[in-house]
Design an enzyme around this catalytic site. Sequence first.
Site: not given
Ligand code: CU
Length: 362
Positions: A38, A40, A43, A60, A164
């Site tokens: 993902c 995220s 990041h 995650h 997610c």
């Molecule tokens: Cu995510």
Amino acid sequence: MRAAVCYESHMPLKVEELELSPPKANEAEVQLVGAGVCHSDYHFVDGHITPTTLPLVLGHEGAGVVTKIGPGVENVSPGDHIIFSMDAMCGYCRNCTLGRPTLCETYGRVFTMPDGTTRFSKDGRPYYSMVGIGTFADRTVVAADRLVKVRDDVPLEKACLIGCAVITGVGSVVHRAKVEAGTTVVVFGCGGVGLNVIQGAILASAAKIIAVDTVEFKLEKAREMGATDVINASLVEPGPRIAEITGGGADYAFEVVGWPDLVVQAFKSIRPGGTAVMVGVQPPETKITIDAWDLFQDRALIGAFHGSAMPRVDFPWLLDLYMDGRIKLDELITRYRPLDEINEAFEDMNNGVTARTVLTFG
Ligand code: CU
């Protein structure tokens, strides 16, 4: 066991052997089968978010099979198929009681076990896990209330996306914005989550679903997921085109990238009475400036955190929808890679050539 570890921002992840302690009370060990890659996660690599707990096992979004449980665990047993939930919920605080477990006031987003310790380590040094899960690992130990037991006839390397990408997108539409049938929806950003905003808008029976991106591959994906119109923002100014398609502005606009300017653009694309929803993860300390007079005309700008998910209800629901052919998962997965190729998976994501890459194990 092996895991993909972030030691510092702006450096590739390192895949290496770690030690994993057995589950303590109210914890469980899971053998990963699939883990979605993902934005995220990235990041922490590109410095969009500065990691404060290092070294950090990223990941995650994931699904797997329970292998061990600690004392007191009642919600799962060894052999159960589970999807990881980013939301540990106490079940007792005001927000949990009101059905908003993503905003649990007891746990919040921690990168450790609830007791503040870690189960990953190497040579006695603790290794943290992203949102207390750390799915870029062939095995992980988590608080058992982060595990949602699901039906065992869905391939886990597909089911992993529910935790997610799917719930964040669909939930932002159906739980947070509560999009009504017959309304017009525009989605800024067609990555893994944005494509699922489109799926949510279909479930909500939106009249028009307009996808905006700058990458042609993602716009093709958006069409495949069910967008009625697409706008390539590198070729066409989105605002006037959205106004044209919707007859004056969208009822709902979703920002799914994490750029403050795009939140403003989403807000500007809605008609009086419309709602703009910030779904993307913005850099911390970001300020957003909107025109007060626009807001005055019954417009709303709201945030949506992890799709206002209720994981224990939503994950089984979304898998049922998939098995009944009412949402898509296969189309979201561009390729599978082994854990060792995590950095290549990030590269694909940044080059806009994948919707989702799923890491597989074993
Ligand atoms: Cu995510």
